[in-house]
Design an enzyme around this catalytic site. Structure first.
Site, PDB file in Angstrom:
ATOM      1  N   ALA A 174       0.829  -1.204   0.000  1.00 26.88           N
ATOM      2  CA  ALA A 174       0.000   0.000   0.000  1.00 26.88           C
ATOM      3  C   ALA A 174       0.865   1.257   0.000  1.00 26.88           C
ATOM      4  O   ALA A 174       0.676   2.165  -0.822  1.00 26.88           O
ATOM      5  CB  ALA A 174      -0.926  -0.009   1.213  1.00 26.88           C
TER       6      ALA A 174
ATOM      7  N   SER B 263       8.589  -6.299   3.990  1.00 23.40           N
ATOM      8  CA  SER B 263       7.299  -5.966   4.591  1.00 23.40           C
ATOM      9  C   SER B 263       6.395  -7.180   4.546  1.00 23.40           C
ATOM     10  O   SER B 263       6.577  -8.072   3.727  1.00 23.40           O
ATOM     11  CB  SER B 263       6.635  -4.834   3.809  1.00 23.40           C
TER      12      SER B 263
ATOM     13  N   GLY C 203      -1.585 -16.675  -1.383  1.00 22.62           N
ATOM     14  CA  GLY C 203      -2.683 -17.159  -2.217  1.00 22.62           C
ATOM     15  C   GLY C 203      -2.964 -16.374  -3.461  1.00 22.62           C
ATOM     16  O   GLY C 203      -2.988 -16.920  -4.566  1.00 22.62           O
ATOM     17  N   GLY C 204      -3.173 -15.065  -3.326  1.00 22.03           N
ATOM     18  CA  GLY C 204      -3.466 -14.351  -4.542  1.00 22.03           C
ATOM     19  C   GLY C 204      -4.205 -13.048  -4.361  1.00 22.03           C
ATOM     20  O   GLY C 204      -4.445 -12.594  -3.248  1.00 22.03           O
TER      21      GLY C 204
ATOM     22  N   THR D  79       1.916  -0.240  15.368  1.00 28.28           N
ATOM     23  CA  THR D  79       2.446   1.013  15.907  1.00 28.28           C
ATOM     24  C   THR D  79       2.043   2.225  15.065  1.00 28.28           C
ATOM     25  O   THR D  79       2.006   3.347  15.569  1.00 28.28           O
ATOM     26  CB  THR D  79       3.983   0.953  16.029  1.00 28.28           C
TER      27      THR D  79
ATOM     28  N   HIS E 130      -7.845 -16.861  10.540  1.00 25.68           N
ATOM     29  CA  HIS E 130      -7.717 -17.700   9.344  1.00 25.68           C
ATOM     30  C   HIS E 130      -7.864 -19.163   9.737  1.00 25.68           C
ATOM     31  O   HIS E 130      -7.334 -19.580  10.761  1.00 25.68           O
ATOM     32  CB  HIS E 130      -6.359 -17.461   8.686  1.00 25.68           C
TER      33      HIS E 130
ATOM     34  N   ARG F  75      -7.180 -24.947  -0.047  1.00 26.75           N
ATOM     35  CA  ARG F  75      -8.570 -25.379  -0.175  1.00 26.75           C
ATOM     36  C   ARG F  75      -9.146 -24.923  -1.513  1.00 26.75           C
ATOM     37  O   ARG F  75      -9.939 -25.616  -2.125  1.00 26.75           O
ATOM     38  CB  ARG F  75      -9.411 -24.857   0.985  1.00 26.75           C
TER      39      ARG F  75
HETATM   40  C1  FAD Z   1       0.502 -15.062   6.061  1.00 27.39           C
HETATM   41  C2  FAD Z   1      -0.372 -14.106   5.329  1.00 27.39           C
HETATM   42  C3  FAD Z   1      -0.876 -14.432   4.093  1.00 27.39           C
HETATM   43  C4  FAD Z   1      -1.690 -13.556   3.415  1.00 27.39           C
HETATM   44  N1  FAD Z   1      -2.168 -13.929   2.194  1.00 27.39           N
HETATM   45  C5  FAD Z   1      -2.970 -13.068   1.521  1.00 27.39           C
HETATM   46  C6  FAD Z   1      -3.470 -13.409   0.254  1.00 27.39           C
HETATM   47  O1  FAD Z   1      -3.209 -14.484  -0.280  1.00 27.39           O
HETATM   48  N2  FAD Z   1      -4.249 -12.530  -0.391  1.00 27.39           N
HETATM   49  C7  FAD Z   1      -4.548 -11.324   0.149  1.00 27.39           C
HETATM   50  O2  FAD Z   1      -5.244 -10.554  -0.483  1.00 27.39           O
HETATM   51  N3  FAD Z   1      -4.068 -10.969   1.345  1.00 27.39           N
HETATM   52  C8  FAD Z   1      -3.290 -11.811   2.046  1.00 27.39           C
HETATM   53  N4  FAD Z   1      -2.819 -11.448   3.281  1.00 27.39           N
HETATM   54  C9  FAD Z   1      -3.058 -10.111   3.777  1.00 27.39           C
HETATM   55  C10 FAD Z   1      -2.142  -9.120   3.102  1.00 27.39           C
HETATM   56  O3  FAD Z   1      -0.883  -9.699   2.891  1.00 27.39           O
HETATM   57  C11 FAD Z   1      -1.901  -7.880   3.931  1.00 27.39           C
HETATM   58  O4  FAD Z   1      -3.093  -7.414   4.399  1.00 27.39           O
HETATM   59  C12 FAD Z   1      -1.296  -6.773   3.101  1.00 27.39           C
HETATM   60  O5  FAD Z   1      -0.165  -7.230   2.439  1.00 27.39           O
HETATM   61  C13 FAD Z   1      -0.953  -5.580   3.939  1.00 27.39           C
HETATM   62  O6  FAD Z   1      -0.177  -4.677   3.172  1.00 27.39           O
HETATM   63  P1  FAD Z   1       0.187  -3.260   3.711  1.00 27.39           P
HETATM   64  O7  FAD Z   1       0.939  -2.584   2.618  1.00 27.39           O
HETATM   65  O8  FAD Z   1      -1.020  -2.609   4.194  1.00 27.39           O
HETATM   66  O9  FAD Z   1       1.103  -3.493   4.974  1.00 27.39           O
HETATM   67  P2  FAD Z   1       2.451  -4.317   5.172  1.00 27.39           P
HETATM   68  O10 FAD Z   1       2.853  -5.045   3.981  1.00 27.39           O
HETATM   69  O11 FAD Z   1       2.288  -5.060   6.435  1.00 27.39           O
HETATM   70  O12 FAD Z   1       3.520  -3.189   5.358  1.00 27.39           O
HETATM   71  C14 FAD Z   1       3.637  -2.435   6.526  1.00 27.39           C
HETATM   72  C15 FAD Z   1       4.822  -1.531   6.394  1.00 27.39           C
HETATM   73  O13 FAD Z   1       4.800  -0.587   7.435  1.00 27.39           O
HETATM   74  C16 FAD Z   1       6.043  -0.482   8.040  1.00 27.39           C
HETATM   75  N5  FAD Z   1       5.832  -0.041   9.414  1.00 27.39           N
HETATM   76  C17 FAD Z   1       5.041  -0.591  10.354  1.00 27.39           C
HETATM   77  N6  FAD Z   1       5.079   0.127  11.469  1.00 27.39           N
HETATM   78  C18 FAD Z   1       5.895   1.167  11.238  1.00 27.39           C
HETATM   79  C19 FAD Z   1       6.337   2.257  12.013  1.00 27.39           C
HETATM   80  N7  FAD Z   1       5.945   2.445  13.246  1.00 27.39           N
HETATM   81  N8  FAD Z   1       7.204   3.118  11.458  1.00 27.39           N
HETATM   82  C20 FAD Z   1       7.637   2.955  10.189  1.00 27.39           C
HETATM   83  N9  FAD Z   1       7.234   1.956   9.424  1.00 27.39           N
HETATM   84  C21 FAD Z   1       6.375   1.071   9.941  1.00 27.39           C
HETATM   85  C22 FAD Z   1       6.631  -1.840   7.881  1.00 27.39           C
HETATM   86  O14 FAD Z   1       8.024  -1.792   7.929  1.00 27.39           O
HETATM   87  C23 FAD Z   1       6.137  -2.223   6.495  1.00 27.39           C
HETATM   88  O15 FAD Z   1       7.002  -1.703   5.516  1.00 27.39           O
HETATM   89  C24 FAD Z   1      -2.012 -12.323   3.973  1.00 27.39           C
HETATM   90  C25 FAD Z   1      -1.514 -11.988   5.219  1.00 27.39           C
HETATM   91  C26 FAD Z   1      -0.735 -12.879   5.924  1.00 27.39           C
HETATM   92  C27 FAD Z   1      -0.306 -12.550   7.287  1.00 27.39           C
END
Ligand code: FAD
Ligand code: HEM
Ligand code: HEM
Ligand code: SF4
Ligand code: F3S
Ligand code: FES
Lengths: 245, 267, 663
Positions: C16, C42, C49-50, C235, C257, C273
């Site tokens: 994101a 990250s 999965g996808g 955080t 999950h 699944r």
């Molecule tokens: C095991 C697993 C499998 C998944 N599989 C799927 C799937 O198949 N399909 C699907 O759609 N979704 C899936 N999800 C969910 C999905 O991966 C996440 O919801 C999504 O990737 C979140 O992306 P994000 O960019 O919001 O945050 P993240 O990728 O979690 O990134 C967070 C970022 O914030 C930074 N950060 C955090 N706190 C601070 C701070 N205080 N100061 C500075 N930086 C900070 C971190 O360093 C990181 O860079 C899965 C989740 C998990 C746990």
């Protein structure tokens, strides 16, 4: 569960502690003993040491599942992903852990692989080069399924740095682009979206710090936790680039 | 102007990166491949002594052009020329390989620590290759120089005398070990370096190549030491007649000499 | 004091954050991304999965479009989502995936001709069309009508993250890792940047910007067993909460999950699944069809997780050292399929449990039990991604409650949301940076930094007090036990009470090593109190919400109560010394919904307390639809008449599909 560990074995960890930012700190191996639990990984063990024995011990884990590439360490001489390493694999219960050489030491077991990888990515311009502007409301470009799979195979690198740490060339010559870098070039060479030619890739890695610096030690191939076909791809790039006129 | 620009900037006049590193890598492999394969032939040639002195003699003469000039007027200079060419290739190869050596103590120390800690076969093999290569700078040069300048002495007796009476055997033992390890490792490395036999499953191929590599090493070491032993034996026997040339079909005289020699030793 | 100025400050370098950074940087705004870890590590990388996008290329996804995706998403959310946002999302998702393809994400492609798939444990042959050969293919995922989840084998998040991170590098976004945001700099209701701690040197720095965007992912580590990475500690949300101005939405909406592996909690993807794997109990019996005859093992996550726990409670669990679990069986898919498409799953199972899931029969079954997985709640924003109450603060991705997931998110909708929101919110964020100049009193910046510096000094100065690690452990245990899959008033009340106590105690934690650089215990000491505040938002929100909706399941209030709970929980923390958040609610307007609340199609029937407006709105919707259909209007025109929504750039344009063009 097929973990065949005797419960309650005593493990001895010998861990290199050093804080290069603290003038008072001297590098030394510190010993910790811990009781083994079933299915114990080094992720669990190191956290336990930090929680109960030494709150000041630094190390890096993120995914703890062998996916993110954060936790490369040198364990009894072998570069491994700590989170995927089971204590049960050490029958004598003695485990020595060192930070990976080749990378800037942050503290104890924590090294700056991120910095290295970023520099490498910029050096090989690790992104798609293309002047074509694709309309995102239209159908995507068709890609041969096999080619997509092959590109994916090379895209699986998690930038853990184990290959760099295993590679004598990379250790000896810090400017060497390293197996991960060579693989990255092969990955974009493969990708039909990237319009760079072999001559363009030659500009990036056509020297003794690049593809011609590799001495075919193949430790990269043997230590990559993702089993990337490094041997094959480095050879492939070498053939391609040596043929450049 | 071209070389001045490229030499300093590493960039050609067209603004492209110099193609030289590619060429050097290619030539290193090409010279290595040549030397590696040459040594197979070389070892088979010197080992002809194991068959018989006559055979070794005939083959030697053949190299001196006996098939054109006839046995009596064969030209050892042809061999000197060949050795000179090989010597040049040898020097070129060594020069190119120098690029790969640790270039200061720090690099050497890192590589040594790493090789010991990692316990990784191919890394160890490289270290062996570097060591043996380094040794051959001297060992190989001496041998080649000697052979080049006295090619006429090659032969069942000449060679044997050189080994024993000219005190070349210690050098040959070391050179043999060095070249067989170095050469077979080198050929293995060449195959994986360029992916020649990768096929569908490069990992499986590599395992097979590694086996083949060890087989070649062992084969040539055994062959080499047997050959060495044969020459030493002849050399000892022929000590008294140092300098005498071999004449095919004259093994009779040898037997006699041997008898005298043994008697000499005993009395 | 080191202060860095930029136009756009992005906190969080997951999918994101990075996608949003590309949006601002490519519009010419000097953008800095901050991250705890190198951005390619990250947690987005863990998504296996996808990504959902209604491309409709593969045979089993033909006929898919935005409308079907929208319907699935709304039902999945148990009508908790913002339907405008869901619409914005489904229309942009196909564009997002096509953009990513161009950025080099090696999506698995359709291969013409027959291929085999396991559907409902039956080996079925599917014929793919010649025209579709080479287009992006998709697989089945829980809670969807069509096969809509696009993937790259089982490393989808990894390849997406690398694709986006590489593109950010190409655009020369300034990415700085090992930087932790401690707090936000704000003045008079406007956010101006953040106070940041360098995790290598321990130094505090100020980052001052026109606009600030938080994309710090989820807060799974409030729980003991979670699939989340160890850095998912919330955080970012805590920094927003501690402004006292910004609000968090629906924090009690936490997803569990069904299939993390026991005991490590590492996720085995839903793709297991989706591709045909099934759940089995202690007798090797496939039990899900008994509970969910229609969707079986592929009902939505909340439903499957609860059914599994129910089955375990019924004595059908497999006892083990680590508590009862169930089995996940993918051996029926065959070795070839597993080694190609579920390789990471196989690796995890072999590596951590010594089980090769491709082994036939019981030998290949993997032990699984539900665990915390996803945070639907987060920083509450408007449709533009800007906080409702603190201007200049934006948020997107899992960190935000933009609200397209409501009370349960569908598998594959999250990574999809991250990039889609990165595109949309990133663009609104750029607009904001365009329209606003930076005007802030440097004293405010100075004060904000000084406050954190004092706080850290204060922690280091303490010589007597408590160890922080046990406090954190206790919090995680409470969250697992009382604020988990099954919740009830009594448990939640005790959780709230004890968490408050822990919050007070945590403020008295002692750190043994007194260095500022690389001091992991110090990091815990300042993070845990923040995590406890979030935990309180979750537990307290859950306690107050006396209904069951999506993943929030109250054993003492089994029904979804549209009559009184069709609203979003908002929490704020205006008083630093308080031990509970201030809670308020935001109503969802049924009269504007395109799909008024109804039965989800899975889970038990008759478990809803209807809102009087639901039927009224349904009649209205039906009438409009009937009328427009009679007039020969197409689906876009009908949709527009039912619920107007807006999108920036060309994101609202129609998406082309194979065979139907822009229909
Ligand atoms: C095991 C697993 C499998 C998944 N599989 C799927 C799937 O198949 N399909 C699907 O759609 N979704 C899936 N999800 C969910 C999905 O991966 C996440 O919801 C999504 O990737 C979140 O992306 P994000 O960019 O919001 O945050 P993240 O990728 O979690 O990134 C967070 C970022 O914030 C930074 N950060 C955090 N706190 C601070 C701070 N205080 N100061 C500075 N930086 C900070 C971190 O360093 C990181 O860079 C899965 C989740 C998990 C746990
Ligand atoms: C002074 C003598 C020599 C030196 C210093 C030397 C040194 C080296 C070194 C260091 C390498 C490794 C190159 C690399 O890592 O890329 C090498 C490769 C090789 N050497 Fe030698 N060598 C010498 C003589 C020989 C001889 C006599 C042979 C023949 C048997 C030989 C055959 C090879 C081969 C086949 C390779 C592999 C080539 C390649 O990797 O490209 N070398 N040599
Ligand atoms: C054209 C070039 C060469 C010629 C004609 C040649 C010739 C010979 C001859 C005649 C012998 C027998 C001993 C003697 O006469 O002294 C010999 C032995 C030997 N040569 Fe060479 N040689 C050549 C190149 C090399 C090279 C390049 C190497 C390796 C670097 C080498 C390594 C050896 C070794 C190790 C032996 C001992 C053989 C054994 O013990 O079996 N030679 N060579
Ligand atoms: S190539 Fe393999 S070992 Fe090297 S960084 Fe990538 S994943 Fe790690
Ligand atoms: S270990 Fe190093 S030398 Fe080459 S083959 Fe691998 S990069
Ligand atoms: S912690 Fe992610 S690979 Fe080990």
């Amino acid at each position: 569960m097929s973990n065949t560990i005797k419960k309650g074995r005593e493990l001895t960890f010998s861990i290199l502690k050093y804080n290069p930012r603290d003038p008072a700190s001297k590098p030394a191996f510190v010993e910790y003993t811990l009781t083994e639990t079933p299915g114990m990984t080094l992720f669990i063990a190191l956290n336990k040491i930090r929680d109960t024995l030494d709150a000041d011990l630094s190390f890096d884990f993120v995914c703890r599942a062998g996916i993110c590439g954060s936790c490369g360490m040198v364990i009894n001489g072998k570069p491994l992903l700590a989170c995927r390493t089971l204590t049960a694999d050490y029958p004598d219960g003695k485990i020595q852990i060192m930070p990976m050489p080749a990378f800037e030491l942050i503290k104890d077991l924590s090294v700056n692989t991120g910095k290295w990888m970023e520099a490498m990515s910029k050096r090989v311009e690790s992104w798609i080069h293309s002047n074509e502007k694709h309309d995102i409301t239209a159908l995507e470009e068709k890609i041969d399924p096999d080619l997509a799979d092959e590109t994916f195979e090379l895209d699986r690198c998690i930038e853990c740095g184990l290959c760099i740490t295993s590679c004598g060339t990379a250790l000896m010559r810090p400017n060497f682009v390293g197996p991960a870098g060579l693989n990255r070039v092969a990955r974009f060479q493969m990708d039909p979206h990237d319009k760079r030619t072999d001559a363009d890739f030659y500009e990036l890695i056509g020297d003794d710090d690049g593809i011609f610096g590799c001495m075919s030690l193949l430790a990269c191939e043997d230590h990559c936790p993702k089993h990337l076909p490094l041997q094959e791809k480095i050879a492939y790039m070498r053939r391609k680039l040596v043929a450049q006129r | 102007m071209r070389s001045l620009i490229e030499g300093y900037l590493g960039v050609t006049e067209e603004g492209r990166k110099s193609r030289l590193p590619a060429k050097l890598d290619w030539w290193q492999s090409a010279t290595g491949l040549f030397l590696g394969l040459f040594m197979w032939g070389h070892m088979l040639f010197v080992s002809t002594i194991l068959v018989s002195k006559d055979f070794m003699y005939t083959v030697t003469k053949m190299f001196e052009g006996s098939f054109i000039f006839g046995d009596a007027h064969s030209k050892p200079i042809l061999v000197s020329i060949t050795v000179f060419i090989v010597f040049v290739i040898f020097i070129v190869h060594a020069g190119l390989a120098l690029r790969k050596f640790p270039s200061n103590y720090k690099q050497y120390s890192i590589m040594k620590t790493h090789t010991a800690a990692l316990k990784h076969e191919d890394t160890k093999l490289w270290f062996i290759q570097a060591y043996t290569g380094f040794a051959m700078f001297f060992l190989g040069s001496v041998h080649l120089y000697v052979i080049m300048t006295s090619a006429d002495k090659i032969g069942p007796y000449g060679s044997a005398d050189r080994m024993v009476s000219d005190w070349m055997w210690p050098l040959y033992i070391l050179l043999l070990l060095a070249v067989e390890l170095h050469g077979s490792i080198g050929l293995y490395r060449l195959s994986v370096k360029w992916g020649w036999f990768d096929g569908k499953d490069a990992k499986a191929t590599r395992k097979k190549l590694k086996k083949a590599k060890w087989a070649v090493t062992v084969f040539f070491l055994v062959l080499g030491f047997a050959t060495l032993a044969a020459y030493i034996k002849i050399g000892l026997e022929h000590k008294a007649n140092y300098g005498e040339r071999y004449h095919p079909g004259t093994s009779q005289s040898l037997n006699q000499t041997t008898t005298y020699a043994i008697q000499g030793v005993l009395s | 004091m080191k202060i860095t100025y930029c136009d756009a400050l992005v906190i969080g370098g997951g999918l994101a954050g990075l996608r949003a950074a590309v949006a601002t940087q490519s519009r010419g705004f000097n953008t800095i991304v901050l991250s705890l870890v190198p951005v390619k590590r990250s947690h987005s990388a863990a998504a296996q999965g996808g990504m959902q996008a209604s491309l409709g290329n593969a045979k089993m996804s033909q006929g898919d479009n935005e409308d079907v995706h929208f319907m699935d998403t709304v039902k999945g959310s148990d009508w908790g989502c913002d339907q405008d946002v869901a619409r914005m999302f489904v229309n942009t998702a196909p564009k997002a995936i096509r953009e990513l393809a161009g950025w080099g994400v090696p999506w698995t492609r359709v291969r013409k001709g027959p291929h085999e798939a396991v559907i409902n444990t039956e080996l079925t042959t599917i014929m793919e069309d010649d025209e579709a050969h080479g287009l992006i293919t998709s697989r089945d995922f829980g809670g969807t009508k069509k096969w809509r989840t696009c993937y790259t084998a089982d490393a989808t998040g990894h390849t997406m993250l690398f694709g986006v991170a590489n593109t950010a590098m190409k655009h020369e976004v300034d990415i700085r890792d090992r930087k932790e945001v401690l707090s936000l700099i704000h003045e008079n209701g406007v956010c101006h940047g953040a106070v940041v701690r360098d995790l290598i040197t321990g130094a505090l720095e100020g980052y001052v910007s026109k606009g600030t965007l938080i994309a710090t992912g989820g807060y799974g580590r409030l729980y003991q067993t979670t699939t989340n990475a160890v850095i998912c500690e919330g955080t970012g949300q805590a920094a927003a909460l501690e402004t006292g101005v910004a609000t968090l939405g629906n924090m009690e909406a936490v997803q569990f999950h069904p299939t993390p592996i026991v005991p490590s909690g590492i996720l085995l993807t839903e793709g297991c699944r989706g591709d045909g794997g099934v759940l089995r109990d202690v007798d090797g019996y496939r039990f899900m069809p008994d509970y969910e005859p229609e969707k079986k093992d592929l009902a939505s996550r909340d439903v499957v997780s609860r059914r599994m726990m129910e089955h375990i409670r019924n004595g059908k669990g497999v006892p083990s050292d680590f508590g009862d679990h169930l089995w996940l069986d993918i051996s029926i898919l065959g070795r070839e399929h597993i080694e190609k498409n579920l390789r990471d799953v196989q690796e995890i199972s072999m590596q951590f449990n010594g089980i090769d899931p491709a082994d036939e029969g019981a030998a290949g079954w993997m032990p699984v039990r539900p665990a915390q997985h996803y945070s639907m709640g987060g920083i509450r924003t408007k449709k533009t991604g800007e906080s409702q109450t603190l201007s200049g603060l934006f948020s997107c991705g899992e960190a935000a409650c933009w609200d397209m997931h409501g009370f349960n998110r569908l598998g594959g909708n999250s990574v999809s949301e991250t990039v889609v929101a990165g595109m949309i919110v990133g663009n609104y964020f750029a607009d904001y940076c365009d329209e606003h100049e930076l005007t802030i009193d440097t004293k405010a910046v100075h004060d904000a930094i000084q406050k954190q510096a004092d706080y850290i000094d204060e922690i280091l100065a303490r010589s007597e007090g408590e160890d922080i690690f046990p406090i954190k452990k206790r919090m995680q245990k409470i969250m697992d036990d009382e604020v988990g899959i099954f919740r009830n008033g009594e448990g939640l009340q005790s959780a709230v009470d004890e968490l408050q106590e822990l919050l007070v105690r945590s403020k008295n934690a002692v750190v043994k090593s007194k260095t500022k650089a690389g001091n992991p215990e110090l990091e815990e000491a300042y993070r845990v109190p923040r995590m406890l505040k979030l935990a309180l938002c979750v537990a307290y929100g859950g306690l107050l919400r006396t209904e069951s909706r999506g993943a929030h399941y109250r054993e003492d209030y089994l029904k979804r109560d549209d009559a009184s709970w069709l609203k979003r929980t908002l929490t704020a923390w205006p008083d630093d010394n308080a031990t509970l958040p201030e809670v308020s609610y935001e109503e969802l307007d049924i009269t504007k919904m395109e799909i008024p609340p109804a039965f989800r199609g899975y889970g038990a029937k008759g478990m809803t307390i209807e809102h009087e407006l639901s039927i009224k709105r349904q009649d209205e919707v039906d009438a409009i639809r009937e009328k427009l259909e009679a007039e020969g209007k197409d689906r876009y025109e009908i949709q527009e008449a039912l619920m107007h929504y807006e999108l920036p750039l060309n994101y609202k344009e129609k998406n082309e599909r194979l065979g139907v063009g822009h229909e």
